[in-house]
Scaffold this active site. Structure first.
Site, PDB file in Angstrom:
ATOM      1  N   GLU A   1      -2.986  -1.314  10.595  1.00 24.16           N
ATOM      2  CA  GLU A   1      -2.109  -0.254  10.109  1.00 24.16           C
ATOM      3  C   GLU A   1      -2.950   0.542   9.124  1.00 24.16           C
ATOM      4  O   GLU A   1      -3.352   0.013   8.084  1.00 24.16           O
ATOM      5  CB  GLU A   1      -0.861  -0.850   9.460  1.00 24.16           C
TER       6      GLU A   1
ATOM      7  N   CYS B   1       1.114   4.192   2.558  1.00 23.74           N
ATOM      8  CA  CYS B   1       0.695   4.568   3.913  1.00 23.74           C
ATOM      9  C   CYS B   1       1.774   5.381   4.615  1.00 23.74           C
ATOM     10  O   CYS B   1       1.482   6.084   5.583  1.00 23.74           O
ATOM     11  CB  CYS B   1       0.370   3.318   4.723  1.00 23.74           C
TER      12      CYS B   1
END
Length: 709
Positions: free
Chosen positions: A264, A303
């Site tokens: 990720e 993120c």
């Protein structure tokens, strides 16, 4: 004044003991994000990572394997309760990373919430065993003697997680929880700038005594070389930069050695304001609030933060004014320990410099500074004073406005801090095109109250995003937010975002398991899966005419202590008359013509004449299998997978065979769940209906004994 001797070396927890490198070993120093004072040192020189991995594969695998999926899920709840009781300790440490109270709720409380959620879902949705049957059985022979299905069993290696600095607690727990339920031991490598918070959380978990030996290890410092000793039995879950992910992904043990790898990574997430959401609408206000929240929570170090704010070109100036006004009125930058601070420092001075450099590049590429500054801002210190802090990693929120929404750097360069770029679109198709230029993102928000716009934007961008968050006046108050992944749903995204999927409830548990095709006889497949398969042996009570064994006990008279998979009941026949059908129609009001009008029923290609209601047959079936006296069966709580296959006309008869298919004791209660395979047949042996009956059954038959006494 903190001296070198005062600074603690953060230990690793390996092979079920705390380990610290020898004095004088190489170590990285970590500073308080707000004051610049030394907080901790990190180093792992001398740590044998091969032994760490071997311990997970042997001791961790063995100890976790003594527990079932349900028992491991319950331990997650116990760990969550322990962490919940010591949150203040973690909050105080996390403040030193620049995290505010709201940030801590996101990271620490959010991580604890992940444990609670997985504990609940694991016990509710998974079997009380270590084998999960996946999907229906496939018949592989005409006589039913050879069948196939799929099963999940735990991976025989270790789950290694390499995490980013921004969520030292949530980042660890969201990976640990599904691996632990699956029965796979975890090795945690936290990011150095905030790893001391991770170590504190691990220490609390270890001190609780809840963790099985070998189930959790922590490497505080460099884990270089760990991937060299991993193989196909193991998996690596990485969160961080795309460049580091690419380096790990190209390792020979990933490319050819079979190590399972998920990532990720960097993501230029978007928020799209619908053309209907003009200034003055609830959607416009909700959108502005969402953008400001994503700019400032964790100082934009997420993120999932909104990096590209995409709005109708005609609304760009209005949105810029509204965002600026909300930043002015709501945001106080400073030390999180000071009263009233709503946005803390970035995690480190190095991180601050990286964000400033990114913003300078974006300005040079055509962005204009619509709000904020790159100069050191005046902030609120821990003492409550307003000052410029020389050694703090503080930064003003920055809003960049772009006249050219197609500027290349806008869609490729991420400033991982309190920064968003505002750009305009011409129409919905243009908004889709601009969002897609992120080359794969974790999440996008679509803010509109127009269903057609929501449909067009979602279907247009979904293939480029791991999650789409629909925001309007109906969800403005209840939504968990653009940037908040939830454990029930997958978290990840395609392309630049890494291509992985984390969280996702039971999906993430299965990610830590191997799916295997299983072929064999019904008896052997039953033995492996713990689920009775059609054609497997049964011990039948009930009617001798339909296979009952002499002396067999009605399965409803058995508690879980005595009940076994394959215990069954075969009923006698009961004939259906037209009077029964008519009475049921009159009583229920279900006077559909197939039950009441012979001529109309005969004209229907599915019916020979008037037929019995399906629910009449199910009701009668209950009467054929029920055992009326109080006993171990406490309640019928539902039916599943009901299918009607053959119509039953007046004059036909029905019977039922009921077989204990799955037994699931609840680890925290005095009862469990039993799923019964139910098959209704007519007088010719044709299958009329199939379904599953769900009951709650005592572990011991105390209710029946009390009633008798």
């Amino acid at each position: 004044m903190t001296t070198q001797a005062d600074v603690r070396t953060v230990p690793s927890y390996v092979r079920d003991q705390w380990w610290t490198p020898d004095e004088g070993s190489r170590a990285a120093e970590v500073l308080d994000a707000s004051t610049g004072e030394a907080v901790a040192r990190f180093g792992a020189d001398g740590l044998d990572l091969g032994e760490v991995l071997a311990h997970a594969r042997t001791v961790g695998q063995r100890e976790l394997g003594t527990l079932t999926l349900h028992e491991r899920a319950l331990k997650l709840k116990e760990l969550a309760q322990v962490l919940n009781g010591r949150r203040d300790e973690l909050y105080a440490l996390s403040n030193r990373t620049g995290a505010t109270k709201a940030d801590n709720l996101f990271d620490i409380d959010g991580g604890i919430g992940v444990l609670f959620t997985y504990s609940s879902k694991g016990r509710r949705e998974l079997p009380h065993s270590n084998v999960i049957q996946d999907g229906d059985v496939e018949p592989l022979s005409k006589d039913g003697s050879f069948i196939g299905t799929h099963i999940y069993t735990r991976l025989p290696g270790a789950a290694v997680q390499v995490n980013a600095f921004n969520f030292p607690v949530w980042g660890m727990l969201e990976k640990f929880a599904p691996a632990f339920i699956a029965g796979v031991p975890t090795i945690v490598k936290p990011a150095t700038p905030t790893g001391y918070v991770t170590e504190a959380a691990v220490r609390i978990m270890v001190e609780s005594g809840i963790l099985p030996a070998g189930s959790l290890q922590l490497v505080s410092g460099s884990a270089r070389g760990l991937l060299d000793v991993m193989d196909y039995r193991d998996l690596l879950a990485f969160t961080g930069s795309a460049s580091t992910a690419q380096s790990l992904k190209s390792h020979p043990n990933v490319v050819t050695g079979g190590v399972r790898f998920t990532a990720e990574t960097d993501s230029l997430n978007a928020a799209i304001l619908g053309p209907d959401a003009i200034e003055g609408t609830p959607e416009f206000d909700a959108f502005v609030k969402a953008v400001v929240t994503e700019m400032t929570v964790k100082a934009g170090q997420k993120c999932t933060a909104i990096r590209r704010t995409i709005v109708p070109e005609a609304q760009r100036e209005a949105v810029a004014r509204a965002i600026s006004a909300r930043l002015d009125s709501r945001v106080v930058v400073g030390d999180p320990r000071a009263e009233g601070v709503t946005m803390g420092a970035l995690a480190s001075v190095d991180q601050l410099q990286g964000v400033r450099d990114a913003v300078k590049d974006l300005l040079a590429a055509g962005g204009e500074l619509a709000y904020g500054t790159l100069d050191a801002p005046t902030v609120r210190t821990a003492s409550g004073e307003e000052a410029v802090v020389e050694h703090g990693a503080f930064m003003s929120p920055v809003l960049l406005s772009w006249a050219d929404g197609d500027a290349e750097l806008l869609h490729s360069r991420e400033a991982f801090g309190p920064v968003t770029s505002l750009l305009g679109y011409a129409d919905v198709d243009d908004a889709v095109r601009l969002a897609a230029r992120g080359s794969g993102s974790l999440v996008a928000t679509v803010c509109t109250n127009d269903p057609e716009v929501a449909r067009e934007l979602t279907t247009g961008i979904a293939g480029h995003h791991g999650r789409v968050h629909l925001l309007n006046r109906e969800t403005a108050r209840s939504s968990t937010g653009h940037g908040a992944p939830v454990p029930h749903l997958v978290h990840g995204g395609p392309g630049r975002a890494g291509g992985g999927e984390e969280l996702g409830g039971v999906r993430a548990v299965k990610h830590h398991m191997q799916r295997t095709a299983l072929q064999g006889s019904p008896n052997l497949v039953t033995a492996v899966t713990g689920v009775w398969q059609t054609g497997a042996d049964r011990r039948i009570a009930g009617s001798p005419a339909f296979g009952a064994e002499e002396g067999a006990v009605h399965p409803f008279r058995k508690s879980l202590a005595d009940l076994r998979i394959g215990d069954a009941l075969a009923s006698d026949l009961r004939q259906v008359t037209q009077e029964d059908i008519t009475a049921f129609a009159d009583t229920t009001g279900d006077t559909f013509y197939a039950h009441t009008d012979p001529r109309a029923a005969e004209a229907n290609p599915f019916f020979p004449s008037t037929v019995a209601h399906g629910y009449l047959l199910v009701s009668w079936a209950a009467g054929l299998f029920v055992e009326p006296a109080p006993g171990p069966v406490l309640a019928n709580y539902g039916l599943e997978n009901l299918r009607f296959l053959t119509p039953v006309a007046a004059g036909d008869s029905i019977r039922i065979t009921l077989t204990a298919q799955r037994i699931t004791p609840r680890v925290t209660d005095d009862y469990g769940e039993v799923t019964w395979d139910a098959v209704i047949q007519n007088q010719d042996g044709e299958i009329v209906a199939t379904y599953d009956v769900l009951t709650l059954v005592e572990k011991e038959d105390t209710l029946y004994r009390d009633w008798q006494g």
